[in-house]
Scaffold this motif. Structure first.
Motif, PDB file in Angstrom:
ATOM      1  N   GLN A 161       0.826  -1.192   0.000  1.00  0.00           N
ATOM      2  CA  GLN A 161       0.000   0.000   0.000  1.00  0.00           C
ATOM      3  C   GLN A 161       0.864   1.247   0.000  1.00  0.00           C
ATOM      4  OE1 GLN A 161      -2.617  -0.260   3.337  1.00  0.00           O
ATOM      5  NE2 GLN A 161      -3.771  -2.001   2.532  1.00  0.00           N
ATOM      6  N   SER A 162       0.417   2.208  -0.786  1.00  0.00           N
ATOM      7  CA  SER A 162       1.140   3.473  -0.867  1.00  0.00           C
ATOM      8  C   SER A 162       1.005   4.229   0.448  1.00  0.00           C
ATOM      9  CB  SER A 162       0.604   4.316  -2.024  1.00  0.00           C
ATOM     10  OG  SER A 162       1.252   5.576  -2.054  1.00  0.00           O
ATOM     11  N   ALA A 163       2.064   4.957   0.781  1.00  0.00           N
ATOM     12  CA  ALA A 163       2.032   5.722   2.018  1.00  0.00           C
ATOM     13  C   ALA A 163       1.023   6.865   1.940  1.00  0.00           C
ATOM     14  CB  ALA A 163       3.421   6.276   2.337  1.00  0.00           C
ATOM     15  N   VAL A 164       0.771   7.383   0.690  1.00  0.00           N
ATOM     16  CA  VAL A 164      -0.182   8.472   0.492  1.00  0.00           C
ATOM     17  C   VAL A 164      -1.512   7.868   0.052  1.00  0.00           C
ATOM     18  CG1 VAL A 164      -0.646  10.610  -0.755  1.00  0.00           C
ATOM     19  CG2 VAL A 164       1.707   9.984  -0.178  1.00  0.00           C
ATOM     20  N   PRO A 165      -2.618   8.216   0.680  1.00  0.00           N
ATOM     21  CA  PRO A 165      -3.927   7.690   0.265  1.00  0.00           C
ATOM     22  C   PRO A 165      -4.234   8.024  -1.179  1.00  0.00           C
ATOM     23  CG  PRO A 165      -4.065   8.724   2.426  1.00  0.00           C
ATOM     24  CD  PRO A 165      -2.698   9.033   1.878  1.00  0.00           C
ATOM     25  N   LEU A 166      -5.059   7.182  -1.795  1.00  0.00           N
ATOM     26  CA  LEU A 166      -5.363   7.336  -3.208  1.00  0.00           C
ATOM     27  C   LEU A 166      -6.103   8.638  -3.482  1.00  0.00           C
ATOM     28  CD1 LEU A 166      -5.353   6.126  -6.039  1.00  0.00           C
ATOM     29  CD2 LEU A 166      -7.500   4.966  -5.457  1.00  0.00           C
ATOM     30  N   TRP A 167      -7.026   9.011  -2.604  1.00  0.00           N
ATOM     31  CA  TRP A 167      -7.820  10.212  -2.876  1.00  0.00           C
ATOM     32  C   TRP A 167      -6.960  11.463  -2.838  1.00  0.00           C
ATOM     33  CZ3 TRP A 167      -8.292  14.194   0.614  1.00  0.00           C
ATOM     34  CH2 TRP A 167      -7.895  13.933   1.935  1.00  0.00           C
ATOM     35  N   MET A 169      -3.800  11.584  -3.807  1.00  0.00           N
ATOM     36  CA  MET A 169      -3.076  11.598  -5.077  1.00  0.00           C
ATOM     37  C   MET A 169      -3.980  12.092  -6.202  1.00  0.00           C
ATOM     38  SD  MET A 169      -0.911   8.044  -4.788  1.00  0.00           S
ATOM     39  CE  MET A 169      -0.123   8.366  -6.356  1.00  0.00           C
ATOM     40  N   VAL A 170      -5.246  11.660  -6.202  1.00  0.00           N
ATOM     41  CA  VAL A 170      -6.184  12.101  -7.243  1.00  0.00           C
ATOM     42  C   VAL A 170      -6.431  13.605  -7.128  1.00  0.00           C
ATOM     43  CG1 VAL A 170      -8.559  11.891  -8.072  1.00  0.00           C
ATOM     44  CG2 VAL A 170      -7.268   9.842  -7.431  1.00  0.00           C
ATOM     45  N   ALA A 171      -6.591  14.102  -5.899  1.00  0.00           N
ATOM     46  CA  ALA A 171      -6.839  15.530  -5.713  1.00  0.00           C
ATOM     47  C   ALA A 171      -5.647  16.368  -6.174  1.00  0.00           C
ATOM     48  CB  ALA A 171      -7.159  15.817  -4.236  1.00  0.00           C
ATOM     49  N   VAL A 172      -4.440  15.944  -5.812  1.00  0.00           N
ATOM     50  CA  VAL A 172      -3.237  16.683  -6.215  1.00  0.00           C
ATOM     51  C   VAL A 172      -3.091  16.678  -7.724  1.00  0.00           C
ATOM     52  CG1 VAL A 172      -0.715  16.686  -6.086  1.00  0.00           C
ATOM     53  CG2 VAL A 172      -2.061  16.301  -4.021  1.00  0.00           C
ATOM     54  N   THR A 173      -3.351  15.518  -8.333  1.00  0.00           N
ATOM     55  CA  THR A 173      -3.256  15.434  -9.795  1.00  0.00           C
ATOM     56  C   THR A 173      -4.265  16.349 -10.459  1.00  0.00           C
ATOM     57  OG1 THR A 173      -2.546  13.125  -9.578  1.00  0.00           O
ATOM     58  CG2 THR A 173      -3.328  13.839 -11.744  1.00  0.00           C
ATOM     59  N   GLY A 174      -5.495  16.413  -9.909  1.00  0.00           N
ATOM     60  CA  GLY A 174      -6.509  17.308 -10.476  1.00  0.00           C
ATOM     61  C   GLY A 174      -6.124  18.766 -10.368  1.00  0.00           C
ATOM     62  N   VAL A 175      -5.577  19.158  -9.209  1.00  0.00           N
ATOM     63  CA  VAL A 175      -5.160  20.555  -9.027  1.00  0.00           C
ATOM     64  C   VAL A 175      -4.031  20.915  -9.987  1.00  0.00           C
ATOM     65  CG1 VAL A 175      -4.095  22.170  -7.400  1.00  0.00           C
ATOM     66  CG2 VAL A 175      -5.943  20.665  -6.640  1.00  0.00           C
ATOM     67  N   LEU A 176      -3.055  20.018 -10.124  1.00  0.00           N
ATOM     68  CA  LEU A 176      -1.955  20.287 -11.058  1.00  0.00           C
ATOM     69  C   LEU A 176      -2.451  20.392 -12.491  1.00  0.00           C
ATOM     70  CD1 LEU A 176       0.813  17.916  -9.590  1.00  0.00           C
ATOM     71  CD2 LEU A 176       0.672  20.404  -9.396  1.00  0.00           C
ATOM     72  N   ALA A 177      -3.395  19.527 -12.860  1.00  0.00           N
ATOM     73  CA  ALA A 177      -3.938  19.592 -14.219  1.00  0.00           C
ATOM     74  C   ALA A 177      -4.687  20.900 -14.451  1.00  0.00           C
ATOM     75  CB  ALA A 177      -4.854  18.390 -14.462  1.00  0.00           C
TER      76      ALA A 177
END
Length: 237
Positions: A161-167, A169-177
């Protein structure tokens, strides 16, 4: 006299034989020892969570005051798993290094608790109860034992399991996009405005002719065209 004696002797012999048969038939009861220990165990114990509780029920008709109870592994009882000893005032116990075992005495039974068991420890286990003091020393006859079947726990492979929760990572990716699209839109808008400004500058260029460098200090306005005086000279007399 011989006949009567013979008859009396026969009757006497018959009574002797009868008393002997009665004596020998009752001899097992008359020879029952006073100090005797009997042990009862359940035949099978299935372990699914690596923890087992084996109860050794026993009866004792002697006068012993100091006892020792031990749990043995294997058909030949070669391995002593753990033991507990007690008297009127003191209780002590010990366990084999290869086992996690603890014995508890409770009235007419001894309870052996085992934990962290492995499948390799599946075997038959025997309880042994000993009357240590006062003499005579006595211990129980070997019982049928208890088969402890330790089920092997299946190994479950879990994905790391990743140390960072999936949600997150999705939120950060959305903000960067979003910021990437915003920066791209601002750049395109700026580029279009710069292009329009270049077109406007080309349409409104200053059409006033520029003087050569040597005519700058002759006193003529910068906007006045240069006059040709050769036409006036032709009219001179």
């Amino acid at each position: 006299m011989e006949k009567s004696c013979t008859g009396g002797c026969v009757v006497l012999k018959f009574h002797n034989v009868f008393y002997k048969q009665v004596f020998f038939s009752l001899s097992p009861l008359l020879s029952l020892p006073e100090n005797k220990i009997l042990v009862a165990q359940r035949p099978l114990l299935t372990v699914a969570n690596k923890t087992a509780t084996l109860v050794c029920n026993y009866t004792y008709n002697g006068t012993g005051k100091e006892f020792r109870a031990s749990l043995h592994k294997g058909t030949d009882s070669a391995v002593e798993v753990c033991f507990i000893s007690w008297n009127m005032t003191k209780i002590s116990s010990n366990s084999n290094k290869e086992f996690n075992c603890q014995g508890i005495h409770d009235k007419d039974k001894v309870i052996f608790n085992l934990w962290n068991m492995s499948a390799s420890q599946t075997d038959i286990y025997f309880c042994k109860i000993e009357a240590m003091y006062p003499p005579p020393y006595v211990y129980n006859e070997k019982s049928n034992g208890t088969v402890i079947h330790v089920k092997e726990t299946p190994i479950q492979t879990q994905e790391p399991q990743s140390a960072v929760p999936l949600w997150i990572m999705v939120a950060v990716t959305g903000v960067l996009a979003f910021y990437s699209m915003l920066i791209t839109a601002v750049f395109i808008n700026y580029w279009q405005k710069s292009k329009k400004n270049m077109y406007h500058q080309s349409d409104y260029m200053n059409m006033t002719p520029r003087h050569p460098p040597y005519q700058k200090n002759k006193g003529y306005p910068s906007y006045a065209p240069t006059r040709d005086y050769t036409a006036y000279r032709s009219w001179q007399p």
